[in-house]
Write a protein that holds these residues in place. Structure first.
Motif: not given
Length: 848
Positions: A690-698
């Motif tokens: 997940l380096t440099g990564l953002l994941v958005v969940r709903s």
């Protein structure tokens, strides 16, 4: 066997009963039926009691109609002949399986068990298998079984299935106790067998309404095979004595009302998902009396069957499908006109609601002077009824037995003539709108089993005109075209006034703006109309703790465990929208790129925070997929936002196509708000590097908690900490945190997986229907479909009562695009029906 066969025909059979409702007899009975059918046996299903829903699952499991065996409805003398009918028609069965009702000894109140499962078992001399829930007991269950097995000497209890054992040891303890009292145990099912079908306010959801019913049935059959000793049940069924009766025959109880050589008048019978409640004997008697029965779907078919001379509308759930029924204006208008002209019509319960003026605020046919709505209490019970006046069902004073089963209430117009006298109170409607001298419309909450009163069928068929009273099928279509043209001409103005067709900033336009009380909502992507019962119960429980400030620790840990992450890699948020706001506040990108078409909230948040945004557009000719050209266009951007699957295109980008977008000095934000609707969540970037990564969940869409606002961010630990530093204290409320905790549990994940599989089937139904209309679509991985219906079609759909999400507020799309939320096939069929009317007219206008 035919009516001329000798009396005394062998029929192996079993009756599945229980100490009370809720022990699992429906699922066990259906499981046994399905498992035996898998073995190649012809299984004749039957049901004790005035039930319609369970027999739908019986028919699905066996491929044969289920016979209702109810001494109150049909008389004691017809119970065994009806069972024989089911076992010999349309061909001989190898075994009959009867599902009981309530507790083994529970029947009509005040009658010492009349019409109970025990009563039917005695009348048909059928061996009994008990199903007992042992989840809250172990050895004590033996006393229950012993009592039921010995209380009535007429009963032959040949075995027990123990249901919901907590552990193998628990099941063995109960088994030893039961077998010690002399009753063999034929199976032990574990508590987590997931052997169930969903419920609704009147009981189980009808099989006709569940596109996943066949898959559920297959699972139930597998569980039955694994945990029930079918090889022991079959000899027990074989031991049943011969049925010493002739099979019931509709031809013997009602003579044809049509002279020899005359054409058979058509009786239109309501069907589809909204009208699923009908005893098979009703159709058999109508046909024996000389009619030709043709089924139609009031939610899909635009007109009554050709040549309709009579109309029968049985029970069902029209309140669930009220909007689809109401928008089928051609059929509504045709039925209204035909009934007013004297079309002989019988409407029971759901049929009466459909013919009323309004149902739950939705305009219905308007042939019955009443309005209907859901009530708080269930009305349920046997009834003895006397007709108040002469009608198409017979002369005044006709006596019948029946039952009521509804949660709706009607508000009739004062002075409306009643159909029946039920224990001294008048109920229903007996109307003569054409002035024929007797009531041609009988509408009531009363359900009757016509095998118990075959004269009803004979009288109804005798009343049918020899020419269709339904009028030309074109009448309703012509009326609809005029109405649609009028509403369409005014729709753009009225919509601008009511909702604002000039929406201002298109980035702030969302699907809920498209919705109105009088429209069927295909604009908002919330899967359910309310949370599952277990989640709703958890939220109610959480209300007891809302006096204290929320603590996100448990939710954060639950989400981390669900994805195999560290707590520091997870941040609960108030929905996805807060995540985008935190991103815009926390970062200072010099070159922010949003890949469109895409959910507009991330760009809106970035712009509101003062950041410049560069758009990179994916193209419809590439099916909105990432290409080498678009990746090159992203260039050296230090912030890239992309959806997966993308709203509104439904494009699911491969994980190995997205990961190369991560590079030093860049933050990649992937909006996975709809990833939990993808079976297996394939192509998700969680877990992994997940380096440099953002994941958005709903969580709001899948679990129907949009008003609670529950979501989270998972990703680079340092980036998550940066976002958290900009999050206000207690921005995520206790209810949202409870949603996160509950939905991360294994049972919730299993339910979400099943929902994703069901959604896949429903979406395939929608895309196939649109393809049949020549409508191009894109996206096969989300709870919505992007469709290119053409300019003006969205407005026409609104005029006809349907709300879809406009496409032109998404960068990269024009007004020819709409986003259609995936719904159940019944609702989708209604939309396809409407598009089938609109599109040819639009094409004609375009080419004229």
């Amino acid at each position: 066997m035919s009516p001329s066969d000798p009396v005394g025909t062998p029929l192996p059979r079993l009756l599945v009963a229980a100490p009370a409702s809720g022990h699992g007899k429906t699922t066990i009975a259906v499981g046994v039926m399905a498992a035996l059918a898998r073995r190649g046996l012809a299984v004749a299903p039957a049901k004790v009691g005035p039930d319609y829903i369970d027999p739908g699952y019986h028919a699905l499991a066996t491929g044969r109609p289920s016979r209702t065996l109810d001494p109150w409805l049909v008389g004691e003398g017809r119970v065994a002949p009806l069972l024989a009918r089911g076992a010999t028609h349309p061909h001989r069965a190898d075994i009959a399986v009867i599902e009981g009702v309530m507790g083994l000894l529970d029947g009509r109140l005040g009658t010492d068990g009349f019409a109970s499962s025990a009563h039917v078992a005695a009348l048909t001399r059928t061996p009994v298998v008990l199903v007992v829930d042992i989840s809250a007991t172990s050895r004590t269950v033996a006393a229950t079984v012993h009592g039921l097995a010995t209380i009535d000497p007429r009963l032959d209890v040949v075995g027990v299935v123990l249901n919901k054992a907590g552990t193998p040891r628990h099941g063995q303890e109960a088994r030893r106790a039961v077998e010690a009292v002399g009753v063999p145990v034929r199976g032990v099912l574990p508590r987590d067998a997931a052997m169930h079908v969903p419920s609704r306010h009147l009981g189980l959801v009808p099989a006709a309404e569940r596109s996943s019913a066949a898959a559920s049935l297959d699972h139930i059959a597998t569980i039955a095979e694994q945990h029930i000793d079918l090889n022991a049940l079959l000899p027990a069924a074989d031991a049943a004595p011969d049925l010493e009766v002739e099979p019931w025959s509709p031809e013997l109880v009602v003579s044809s009302q049509i002279r020899a050589g005359a054409s058979r008048p058509v009786v239109a019978v309501g069907g589809g998902r909204a009208f699923t409640f009908r005893y098979p004997e009703t159709v058999e008697l109508l046909e024996a009396a000389g009619a030709r029965v043709v089924e139609f779907d009031p939610a899909r078919d635009e007109s009554l069957p050709e040549g309709t001379c009579g109309l029968y509308l049985g029970g069902g759930f029209p309140e669930v499908h009220a909007r689809s029924l109401a928008t089928n204006r051609p059929l509504v208008e045709q039925i209204r006109s035909a009934v007013a002209a004297g079309l002989p019509t019988v409407a029971e319960c759901a049929g009466m609601l459909y013919l009323a003026e309004a149902l739950e605020g939705h305009p219905m046919v308007g042939a019955v002077p009443a309005r209907a709505a859901m009530g708080r209490r269930l009305t349920l019970g046997y009834r003895e009824a006397v007709s108040v006046t002469d009608s198409v069902l017979g002369p005044g004073g006709t006596r019948v037995t029946g039952h009521e089963f509804h949660r709706t209430r009607t508000t009739p117009v004062a002075g409306s003539p009643a159909a029946w006298s039920l224990d001294g109170r008048e109920e229903g409607f007996a109307l003569d709108p054409a002035g024929t001298g007797r009531a041609t419309l009988v509408a009531s909450y009363l359900h009757t089993h016509w095998a118990g009163s075959p004269g009803l069928a004979a009288s109804f068929v005798a009343s049918l005109p020899r020419r269709s009273a339904a009028g030309s099928s074109s009448y309703g279509q012509q009326h609809h075209e005029v109405l649609l043209a009028q509403r369409s001409a005014a729709s753009s103005t009225s919509y601008r006034e009511a909702k604002g067709d000039d929406t201002g900033d298109p980035l702030r336009h969302h699907g809920d703006v498209e919705v109105a009380d009088d429209l069927i909502d295909l604009a908002v992507n919330v899967r359910l109309t309310q949370p599952p019962e277990w989640l709703a119960a958890a939220l109610v429980d959480e209300l007891a703790s809302v006096a204290t400030y929320p603590d996100a620790t448990r939710a954060r840990d639950a989400i981390a465990n669900r994805h195999g992450l560290a707590r520091e890699q997870v941040l609960p948020t108030s929905g996805g929208a807060e995540a985008f706001t935190l991103l815009a506040r926390a970062l200072t990108p010099r070159d922010a790129v949003v890949v469109h078409p895409q959910f507009t909230e991330p760009e809106a948040a970035l712009v509101a925070a003062g950041h410049a945004v560069r758009r990179v557009l994916l193209r419809p000719e590439d099916d909105f997929a990432l290409t080498a050209e678009t990746i090159e266009e992203i260039g050296d951007a230090d912030l890239v936002v992309i959806g997966n699957p993308t709203n509104p295109t439904g494009a699911l980008h491969r994980a190995d196509a997205l990961r190369p977008l991560v590079r030093a000095g860049r933050v990649l934000l992937v909006d996975e708000a709809f990833m939990d609707t993808v079976p297996g969540e394939t192509q998700s970037l969680i877990p992994g590097d997940l380096t440099g990564l953002l994941v958005v969940r709903s969580l709001t869409k899948t679990w129907a908690v949009a008003g609670v606002r529950a979501g989270y961010v998972a990703g680079d630990q340092d980036l998550v900490a940066t976002l958290a530093s900009h999050q206000p204290h207690w921005s995520v409320g206790s209810l949202a945190l409870r949603v996160m905790t509950e939905t991360a549990a294994p049972h919730a994940r299993a339910e979400a997986d099943q929902a994703a599989d069901e959604l896949t089937r429903w979406r395939a139904h929608l895309t196939a229907g649109l393809a049949g209309l020549g409508v191009p679509t894109t996206g096969t991985h989300a709870p919505f479909v992007l469709a290119r219906v053409g300019p003006g079609v969205r407005e026409d759909l609104r005029a006809a009562g349907w709300a879809v999400r406009r496409g032109d507020t998404f960068p990269g799309l024009d007004p020819s695009w709409v986003r259609i939320a995936v719904r159940d096939p019944h609702t989708i069929d209604g939309l396809l029906r409407e598009l089938g009317r609109i599109l040819p007219r639009r094409e004609h206008t375009r080419t004229a």
